[in-house]
Design a protein around this motif. Structure first.
Motif, PDB file in Angstrom:
ATOM      1  N   ARG A  21       0.825  -1.198   0.000  1.00 20.61           N
ATOM      2  CA  ARG A  21       0.000   0.000   0.000  1.00 20.61           C
ATOM      3  C   ARG A  21       0.864   1.255   0.000  1.00 20.61           C
ATOM      4  NH1 ARG A  21      -3.959  -1.648   4.894  1.00 20.61           N
ATOM      5  NH2 ARG A  21      -2.543  -0.192   5.940  1.00 20.61           N
ATOM      6  N   ALA A  22       0.198   2.375  -0.181  1.00 21.33           N
ATOM      7  CA  ALA A  22       0.891   3.665  -0.184  1.00 21.33           C
ATOM      8  C   ALA A  22       1.384   4.053   1.197  1.00 21.33           C
ATOM      9  CB  ALA A  22      -0.045   4.755  -0.723  1.00 21.33           C
ATOM     10  N   ASP A  23       0.815   3.446   2.253  1.00 20.80           N
ATOM     11  CA  ASP A  23       1.067   3.903   3.624  1.00 20.80           C
ATOM     12  C   ASP A  23       1.989   2.971   4.410  1.00 20.80           C
ATOM     13  OD1 ASP A  23      -0.882   1.893   3.670  1.00 20.80           O
ATOM     14  OD2 ASP A  23      -1.773   2.638   5.518  1.00 20.80           O
ATOM     15  N   ASN A  24       3.008   2.426   3.746  1.00 19.58           N
ATOM     16  CA  ASN A  24       4.061   1.673   4.434  1.00 19.58           C
ATOM     17  C   ASN A  24       3.538   0.408   5.098  1.00 19.58           C
ATOM     18  OD1 ASN A  24       6.831   1.422   5.072  1.00 19.58           O
ATOM     19  ND2 ASN A  24       6.500   2.171   7.133  1.00 19.58           N
ATOM     20  N   TYR A  25       2.745  -0.352   4.345  1.00 21.83           N
ATOM     21  CA  TYR A  25       2.189  -1.595   4.876  1.00 21.83           C
ATOM     22  C   TYR A  25       1.863  -2.524   3.715  1.00 21.83           C
ATOM     23  CZ  TYR A  25      -0.535  -4.687   7.918  1.00 21.83           C
ATOM     24  OH  TYR A  25      -0.995  -5.763   8.625  1.00 21.83           O
ATOM     25  N   GLY A  26       1.869  -3.844   3.997  1.00 17.56           N
ATOM     26  CA  GLY A  26       1.549  -4.812   2.960  1.00 17.56           C
ATOM     27  C   GLY A  26       1.368  -6.188   3.554  1.00 17.56           C
ATOM     28  N   TRP A  27       1.197  -7.188   2.698  1.00 15.50           N
ATOM     29  CA  TRP A  27       1.022  -8.561   3.156  1.00 15.50           C
ATOM     30  C   TRP A  27       1.302  -9.516   1.997  1.00 15.50           C
ATOM     31  CZ3 TRP A  27      -2.814  -4.912   2.803  1.00 15.50           C
ATOM     32  CH2 TRP A  27      -3.764  -5.080   1.781  1.00 15.50           C
ATOM     33  N   GLY A  28       1.240 -10.810   2.269  1.00 14.45           N
ATOM     34  CA  GLY A  28       1.520 -11.827   1.263  1.00 14.45           C
ATOM     35  C   GLY A  28       2.792 -12.582   1.599  1.00 14.45           C
ATOM     36  N   ASN A  29       2.975 -13.760   0.962  1.00 13.99           N
ATOM     37  CA  ASN A  29       4.139 -14.590   1.243  1.00 13.99           C
ATOM     38  C   ASN A  29       5.449 -13.860   0.992  1.00 13.99           C
ATOM     39  OD1 ASN A  29       2.511 -16.743   1.950  1.00 13.99           O
ATOM     40  ND2 ASN A  29       2.470 -17.601  -0.113  1.00 13.99           N
ATOM     41  N   GLY A  30       5.480 -13.006  -0.015  1.00 13.77           N
ATOM     42  CA  GLY A  30       6.717 -12.311  -0.341  1.00 13.77           C
ATOM     43  C   GLY A  30       6.975 -11.077   0.468  1.00 13.77           C
ATOM     44  N   TYR A  31       5.964 -10.608   1.233  1.00 11.98           N
ATOM     45  CA  TYR A  31       6.112  -9.352   1.965  1.00 11.98           C
ATOM     46  C   TYR A  31       7.029  -9.494   3.174  1.00 11.98           C
ATOM     47  CZ  TYR A  31       4.841  -5.209   4.677  1.00 11.98           C
ATOM     48  OH  TYR A  31       4.895  -4.040   5.397  1.00 11.98           O
ATOM     49  N   SER A  32       7.065 -10.686   3.779  1.00  9.32           N
ATOM     50  CA  SER A  32       7.805 -10.864   5.029  1.00  9.32           C
ATOM     51  C   SER A  32       9.295 -10.619   4.869  1.00  9.32           C
ATOM     52  CB  SER A  32       7.568 -12.266   5.586  1.00  9.32           C
ATOM     53  OG  SER A  32       8.040 -13.252   4.673  1.00  9.32           O
ATOM     54  N   THR A  33       9.842 -10.770   3.667  1.00 10.75           N
ATOM     55  CA  THR A  33      11.274 -10.590   3.457  1.00 10.75           C
ATOM     56  C   THR A  33      11.633  -9.174   3.028  1.00 10.75           C
ATOM     57  OG1 THR A  33      11.072 -11.290   1.148  1.00 10.75           O
ATOM     58  CG2 THR A  33      11.536 -12.998   2.787  1.00 10.75           C
ATOM     59  N   ALA A  34      10.641  -8.328   2.786  1.00  9.26           N
ATOM     60  CA  ALA A  34      10.899  -7.022   2.191  1.00  9.26           C
ATOM     61  C   ALA A  34      11.481  -6.035   3.203  1.00  9.26           C
ATOM     62  CB  ALA A  34       9.617  -6.450   1.599  1.00  9.26           C
ATOM     63  N   VAL A  35      12.327  -5.155   2.700  1.00 10.13           N
ATOM     64  CA  VAL A  35      12.771  -3.983   3.447  1.00 10.13           C
ATOM     65  C   VAL A  35      11.879  -2.831   2.996  1.00 10.13           C
ATOM     66  CG1 VAL A  35      14.647  -2.361   3.843  1.00 10.13           C
ATOM     67  CG2 VAL A  35      15.142  -4.806   3.591  1.00 10.13           C
ATOM     68  N   ASN A  36      11.121  -2.265   3.922  1.00  9.20           N
ATOM     69  CA  ASN A  36      10.209  -1.195   3.534  1.00  9.20           C
ATOM     70  C   ASN A  36      10.392   0.026   4.413  1.00  9.20           C
ATOM     71  OD1 ASN A  36       8.857  -3.168   5.432  1.00  9.20           O
ATOM     72  ND2 ASN A  36       7.409  -1.480   5.586  1.00  9.20           N
ATOM     73  N   SER A  37      10.185   1.187   3.816  1.00 12.92           N
ATOM     74  CA  SER A  37      10.300   2.438   4.553  1.00 12.92           C
ATOM     75  C   SER A  37       9.531   3.503   3.808  1.00 12.92           C
ATOM     76  CB  SER A  37      11.767   2.852   4.697  1.00 12.92           C
ATOM     77  OG  SER A  37      11.869   4.039   5.462  1.00 12.92           O
ATOM     78  N   GLY A  38       9.081   4.513   4.542  1.00 14.53           N
ATOM     79  CA  GLY A  38       8.335   5.601   3.933  1.00 14.53           C
ATOM     80  C   GLY A  38       8.672   6.935   4.563  1.00 14.53           C
ATOM     81  N   GLY A  39       8.205   7.999   3.938  1.00 12.22           N
ATOM     82  CA  GLY A  39       8.470   9.342   4.435  1.00 12.22           C
ATOM     83  C   GLY A  39       7.245  10.025   4.990  1.00 12.22           C
ATOM     84  N   GLN A  40       6.215   9.230   5.387  1.00 13.82           N
ATOM     85  CA  GLN A  40       4.975   9.812   5.884  1.00 13.82           C
ATOM     86  C   GLN A  40       5.095  10.067   7.385  1.00 13.82           C
ATOM     87  OE1 GLN A  40       5.459   6.802   4.646  1.00 13.82           O
ATOM     88  NE2 GLN A  40       3.972   6.231   3.094  1.00 13.82           N
ATOM     89  N   SER A  41       5.989  10.939   7.790  1.00 14.83           N
ATOM     90  CA  SER A  41       6.247  11.134   9.208  1.00 14.83           C
ATOM     91  C   SER A  41       5.095  11.819   9.923  1.00 14.83           C
ATOM     92  CB  SER A  41       7.531  11.945   9.401  1.00 14.83           C
ATOM     93  OG  SER A  41       7.459  13.153   8.676  1.00 14.83           O
ATOM     94  N   ASP A  42       4.347  12.652   9.208  1.00 19.61           N
ATOM     95  CA  ASP A  42       3.158  13.290   9.772  1.00 19.61           C
ATOM     96  C   ASP A  42       1.963  12.717   9.027  1.00 19.61           C
ATOM     97  OD1 ASP A  42       0.998  14.908  10.412  1.00 19.61           O
ATOM     98  OD2 ASP A  42       2.211  16.702  10.611  1.00 19.61           O
ATOM     99  N   TRP A  43       1.285  11.747   9.640  1.00 23.44           N
ATOM    100  CA  TRP A  43       0.243  11.014   8.924  1.00 23.44           C
ATOM    101  C   TRP A  43      -0.893  11.908   8.472  1.00 23.44           C
ATOM    102  CZ3 TRP A  43       0.787   6.612   6.670  1.00 23.44           C
ATOM    103  CH2 TRP A  43       1.716   5.688   7.153  1.00 23.44           C
ATOM    104  N   ALA A  44      -1.332  12.828   9.314  1.00 26.09           N
ATOM    105  CA  ALA A  44      -2.468  13.678   8.948  1.00 26.09           C
ATOM    106  C   ALA A  44      -2.123  14.549   7.743  1.00 26.09           C
ATOM    107  CB  ALA A  44      -2.881  14.536  10.140  1.00 26.09           C
ATOM    108  N   ALA A  45      -0.924  15.131   7.750  1.00 28.74           N
ATOM    109  CA  ALA A  45      -0.504  15.984   6.620  1.00 28.74           C
ATOM    110  C   ALA A  45      -0.354  15.162   5.353  1.00 28.74           C
ATOM    111  CB  ALA A  45       0.807  16.688   6.971  1.00 28.74           C
TER     112      ALA A  45
END
Length: 613
Positions: free
Chosen positions: A504-528
């Motif tokens: 997803r756009a908000d630094n989250y996901g699922w599925g067999n392949g998701y567990s190995t992923a390195v993920n990061s995002g820049g949404q430090s202020d969620w409301a903004a």
């Protein structure tokens, strides 16, 4: 004697003052000679003087004794949960528990969060969170968020201890441990209150409004509360509200079952069993559903049939203690399998891996990222070992470990190692991936009023990404703005529609392949960020890395003039010859462009926020 003189002086002064006071009616002098009046006056003065230091009186408390989180401080966020405590309108929930903080880790957010939701099981249909309220407090900083959610007014939050983390560390974390009293108060019609205190630190939220009802049934006015530790653990003690599933008594409990962890796959021939299993632990479940993590030192191990010959063995693990460490009425056992084998003196590659060429694509989302690596794919690799007796045997690849591959163009050596430290290398090459722009059909995905529900719209045909190539997508994202997940989703799957992963756009996901992923995002202020995503111009790149993984990178140019990034690197279980991309929506809609959006200045990435749906 000096203390008596002081006390006498105080009472004499008070008496002289009282003689000058008259009542408001009839001018009668107050009956200052009444012992009851004097006692009440002294009590009221003492109560007023000590009111800020006294604990709120807790009534109707019941034992509710169980543990939340791993006692070795390894529980990640959103992996361990308390029971559900339902708080009805007009009701107050009081709870007490011991919070254990890792003394060796001052990462400021490693304590616990109170999560307030509607009256639905976590993740169930219609599940909605009011918000999460963590014990640490960092003010209103956009980078170090200590609370989040769309239905709580955090401008009314306050704490007696404000943290200012440096590199996510603050020694003030250690002040949060100990016996904690938690109150969620819905008794007043015009306020909503949360209070968390351990006597040293007190954090509060006092909203001047009553909570809205987020339940689909307007007659159901209950909210649910549960606790989520991270890098800490909670020994729950008592509650005045009976949780779903009932209270857990403090009486000693017999063990019922256990789940084993870290059982080795392979063990060197002639290794003593206790040495081979020293890293094993178990999660033991006791009566009333209470669990505890038990180390190897408290377990008994038996290998069937023996440890003196090669082959598959059955490990029998026995535990015979109660929750409080007494001898159990009946011991419990659990089983696992492992292999005993002779380890080689040297190894060599006798057949090269099937995939020796990997590809990397660097978008503005990953520009400047240091130490980026790719996973080695051992498919087709054959390694032969030479043993003490001079024989040679092909090694099982599952018994070997492989170093990662630097995500930089060039030739790199991958180190292949056995569990006894023997190693060799094989060579792979990394090249820059070529990016090709793709225009999906339909060009408008989802209803334009953002009414399309989750998974309610997909592309007419998935876009294939051949091995080593990258596909770029550009679109305008429109959102209902209700929740962080009401934005674009990328689906990776094969031609038979079996999913590798959904992100997803908000630094989250699922599925067999998701567990190995390195993920990061820049949404430090969620409301903004959420507000900026309505009309955001988005570029997404999907790369078939060629090693059984895929990368998804996104750059989101918000309507606020700021740029946000998101990436998922190393999504696994991918068939390099069958990777396809689909998009779907969740109360949002996408308008795809037939040309790529132009380059802009990209802001630096921030630490990924601690929020999860």
């Amino acid at each position: 004697m000096k203390y008596l003189n002081k006390i006498a002086s105080v009472f004499c002064t008070a008496a002289l003052g009282l003689l000058t006071l008259t009542g408001c009616e009839g001018g009668d002098i107050y009956k200052v000679d009444s012992p009851d009046w004097l006692s009440q006056k002294i009590d009221s003065i003492e109560n007023a003087k000590n009111s800020q230091n006294q604990e709120e009186q807790l009534v109707g408390m019941h034992e509710d004794v169980y543990t939340i989180g791993k006692t070795d401080f390894t529980s990640g966020f959103w992996t361990a949960f308390s029971k559900y405590y339902q708080v009805d309108d007009g009701q107050r929930w009081d709870a007490q528990f011991n919070l254990s903080i890792n003394p060796d880790d001052n990462t400021y957010y490693k304590n616990f969060a109170l999560v307030v939701t509607n009256d639905v099981d976590r993740g169930g249909t219609g599940y909605t969170e009011y918000g999460a309220f963590r014990f640490d407090y960092t003010g209103d900083s956009a980078t170090y968020n200590s609370q989040w959610g769309n239905y709580l007014w955090f401008k009314y939050a306050n704490s007696t201890q404000v943290m200012s983390p440096v590199d996510n560390k603050d020694a003030g974390l250690q002040q949060l441990g100990g016996k904690v009293t938690l109150t969620v108060d819905r008794t007043k019609p015009d306020t909503f209150r949360i209070k968390i205190t351990n006597g040293t630190v007190t954090k509060t939220l006092l909203e001047p409004i009553h909570l809205p009802n987020l339940n689909s049934d307007p007659a159901d006015k209950k909210i649910r509360c549960f606790l989520v530790p991270e890098g800490s653990y909670i020994n729950f003690l008592a509650s005045n509200v009976e949780p779903i599933g009932g209270y857990t008594s403090a009486a000693d409990k017999n063990p019922l079952s256990m789940e084993l962890h870290n059982v080795p796959k392979n063990v060197q021939l002639n290794t003593p069993l206790d040495s081979a299993m020293k890293g094993v632990s178990a999660t033991v479940t006791f009566e009333e559903g209470v669990t505890k993590e038990v180390p190897a030192s408290e377990l008994y191990f038996v290998a069937v049939p023996d440890m003196d010959t090669e082959g598959e063995k059955t490990l029998v693990v026995i535990y015979n203690k109660t929750f409080k460490g007494e001898s159990a009425a009946s011991p419990i056992s659990a089983r696992a399998t492992f292999n005993v084998s002779d380890m080689p003196l040297e190894i060599k590659v006798t057949e090269a891996p099937a995939h020796r060429k990997y590809y990397v694509y660097t978008s503005p989302a990953t520009t400047g990222m240091t130490n980026r690596t790719l996973a080695f794919d051992p498919s087709g690799l054959q390694v032969t070992g030479t043993f003490k007796d001079g024989t040679e045997r092909v090694m099982d690849n599952s018994t070997l470990t492989f170093s990662s591959v630097p995500a930089t163009a060039g030739t790199h050596d991958v180190t292949i190692s056995t569990s006894n430290g023997v190693s060799t290398t094989t060579r792979v090459r990394v090249e820059e991936s070529a990016s090709t722009f793709a225009t999906p059909s339909p060009t408008v995905l989802g209803a334009e009023d953002n009414s399309t529900a989750w998974w309610g719209a997909h592309l007419n045909a998935d876009i294939n990404v051949p091995q080593g190539e990258t596909r770029q997508f550009s679109f305008t994202n429109y959102t209902s703005g209700a929740n962080n997940w009401n934005n674009f989703c990328v689906v990776l799957r094969n031609s038979a529609l079996a999913e590798y992963a959904v992100v997803r756009a908000d630094n989250y996901g699922w599925g067999n392949g998701y567990s190995t992923a390195v993920n990061s995002g820049g949404q430090s202020d969620w409301a903004a960020w959420l507000a900026a995503m309505n009309g955001a111009k988005v570029n997404v790149w999907v790369t078939n890395v060629g090693n059984g993984t895929a990368d998804v990178q996104a750059v989101m140019n918000g309507n606020d003039g700021k740029t946000y990034v998101q990436y998922y690197l190393g999504l696994s279980t991918v068939d390099v010859n069958d990777l396809n991309v689909d998009f779907t929506v969740d109360n949002c809609h996408l308008v795809f462009s037939n040309t790529a959006f132009g380059k802009r200045h990209y802001a630096p990435r921030h630490r990924a926020p601690r929020y999860r749906r």
